[in-house]
Enzyme design. Structure first.
Site, mmCIF file in Angstrom:
data_model
loop_
_atom_site.group_PDB
_atom_site.id
_atom_site.type_symbol
_atom_site.label_atom_id
_atom_site.label_comp_id
_atom_site.label_asym_id
_atom_site.label_seq_id
_atom_site.Cartn_x
_atom_site.Cartn_y
_atom_site.Cartn_z
ATOM 1 N N ASN A 199 6.145 -53.345 35.723
ATOM 2 C CA ASN A 199 5.029 -52.308 35.589
ATOM 3 C C ASN A 199 4.331 -52.394 37.046
ATOM 4 O O ASN A 199 3.597 -51.183 37.404
ATOM 5 C CB ASN A 199 3.932 -52.442 34.467
ATOM 6 C CG ASN A 199 2.863 -51.595 34.540
ATOM 7 O OD1 ASN A 199 2.739 -50.517 34.254
ATOM 8 N ND2 ASN A 199 1.801 -52.365 35.206
ATOM 9 N N LYS A 216 10.097 -45.543 44.012
ATOM 10 C CA LYS A 216 10.133 -45.129 42.786
ATOM 11 C C LYS A 216 11.545 -44.694 42.554
ATOM 12 O O LYS A 216 12.076 -44.674 41.462
ATOM 13 C CB LYS A 216 9.127 -44.129 42.277
ATOM 14 C CG LYS A 216 7.713 -44.482 42.424
ATOM 15 C CD LYS A 216 7.590 -45.925 41.531
ATOM 16 C CE LYS A 216 6.189 -46.532 41.370
ATOM 17 N NZ LYS A 216 6.161 -47.639 40.708
ATOM 18 N N ILE A 274 -2.391 -49.396 32.962
ATOM 19 C CA ILE A 274 -1.308 -49.303 31.923
ATOM 20 C C ILE A 274 -0.658 -50.629 31.640
ATOM 21 O O ILE A 274 -0.203 -50.962 30.505
ATOM 22 C CB ILE A 274 -0.267 -48.228 32.075
ATOM 23 C CG1 ILE A 274 0.666 -48.372 33.217
ATOM 24 C CG2 ILE A 274 -0.958 -46.794 32.066
ATOM 25 C CD1 ILE A 274 1.618 -47.280 33.278
ATOM 26 N N ASP A 334 3.119 -63.200 42.610
ATOM 27 C CA ASP A 334 2.722 -62.295 43.825
ATOM 28 C C ASP A 334 3.963 -61.662 44.385
ATOM 29 O O ASP A 334 4.916 -62.268 45.039
ATOM 30 C CB ASP A 334 2.220 -63.054 44.947
ATOM 31 C CG ASP A 334 2.030 -62.532 46.392
ATOM 32 O OD1 ASP A 334 1.842 -61.304 46.256
ATOM 33 O OD2 ASP A 334 1.102 -63.083 47.047
ATOM 34 N N TYR A 350 6.409 -44.232 48.959
ATOM 35 C CA TYR A 350 6.030 -44.406 47.342
ATOM 36 C C TYR A 350 7.350 -43.852 46.800
ATOM 37 O O TYR A 350 7.843 -44.417 45.915
ATOM 38 C CB TYR A 350 4.687 -43.701 47.224
ATOM 39 C CG TYR A 350 4.564 -43.485 45.564
ATOM 40 C CD1 TYR A 350 4.282 -44.682 44.967
ATOM 41 C CD2 TYR A 350 4.806 -42.359 44.948
ATOM 42 C CE1 TYR A 350 3.941 -44.579 43.497
ATOM 43 C CE2 TYR A 350 4.467 -42.249 43.784
ATOM 44 C CZ TYR A 350 4.283 -43.323 42.733
ATOM 45 O OH TYR A 350 4.102 -43.364 41.609
#
Length: 309
Positions: A103, A180, A29, A76, A176
């Protein structure tokens, strides 16, 4: 799954004179986001770790849309020094920056640390902070932080700061989820610090998308999971559809017209409410202080001296 599309590519306004950076813009995306911004005449920087893949993505975008204002920017995110160098490289160009789309990300990988000894799924938004003076000077401008509905996959308390570098403390999905959730909390705290400016900072869940992001699951659990992911892939969004919410937050006139700030969007540009942890102002402030102290420890106390002016 998400009903009628509230936003499509044709809704992106003309972006002539706008400058944008898309992290992780070489694939998935991120690639689509960069391509569509450039298609609508923005000057776009594709920021990614791999020079080979980044430059290849740039050339492919140029070929697809027949426009040349697309460049590669080495970034990086596994190295704070690299992040600092990347920001300095861009700032040396003396360009405006109207759109920053954070992103880049990884998903459900096995435990690893960055070059600075930070658990790799837990991002530190140093890149954004170093670019902040230019973003503010370029207003009206946008900061878009890609999160996920996976921000709910967290341990009690939301983020266990003292256990982030413990390889046995959390599952891959909890790591994870914490990363988020951190994106949402960062959005809220940054928005507070942007009070009185015309910088619109929002976050989003792009949807479940069939992209390379699942490679972390394969690396973590082995190739036996590939057939399962192939079947699941039939029910996932395409990268084109997955990029729509990115593009909505980055370009839609509604963001400014409705004064959307520190909001959480789902496909395709619809407002949603994050988890209770995602609305925890005390946790957001704790995350900000933790991250700032971590960066100062690695790069020195003066790293942010020009960023909050």
């Amino acid at each position: 799954m998400f009903g009628k599309k509230h936003f499509v590519f044709d809704d992106i306004p003309d972006l002539s004179g706008k400058v944008a950076i898309v992290t992780g813009g070489n694939t998935g995306i991120g690639f689509v986001t960069a391509r569509e911004l450039a298609r609508k005449n923005a000057h776009v920087f594709v920021a990614s770790r791999s020079k080979e893949r980044g430059e290849s993505a740039v050339e492919l975008i140029k070929k697809e849309i027949n426009k040349d204002a697309v460049e590669f920017l080495q970034l990086d995110l596994n190295s704070l020094n690299s992040i600092k160098h990347s920001a300095e490289t861009f700032l040396a160009r003396k360009l405006s920056l109207h759109i920053l789309v954070n992103n880049a990300g990884i998903m459900a990988t096995s435990f690893e640390t960055t070059q600075d000894g930070i658990q790799d799924q837990f991002g530190v938004k140093l890149f954004t902070i170093l670019l902040l003076p230019t973003i503010k000077a370029s207003a009206p401008s946008r900061i878009v932080n890609v999160s996920s509905n996976g921000h709910t996959f967290v341990p009690s308390g939301g983020i266990e700061f003292d256990k982030l570098n413990d390889p046995n403390a959390h599952t891959s999905f909890q790591r994870y989820g914490q990363s988020k959730l951190a994106n949402i909390l960062f959005t809220h705290e940054l928005n507070k610090r942007l009070s009185g400016t015309n910088v619109y900072c929002n976050c989003l869940h792009p949807g479940a998308i069939n992209t390379e992001l699942t490679r972390g699951m394969v690396d973590n659990w082995g190739f036996w999971i590939k057939p399962f992911l192939s079947v699941v892939g039939f029910f996932l969004l395409t990268p084109d559809d997955g990029a729509l919410t990115n593009l909505y937050c980055a370009t839609s006139p509604e963001i400014e017209e409705k004064n959307y700030r520190a909001r959480y969007f789902i496909p395709f540009g619809k407002l949603e409410v994050p988890s209770d942890y995602g609305k925890d102002e005390e946790l957001a402030k704790k995350l900000w202080d933790f991250s700032e102290n971590l960066v100062k420890e690695k790069l020195g106390d003066d790293i942010f001296s020009k960023c909050y002016a």
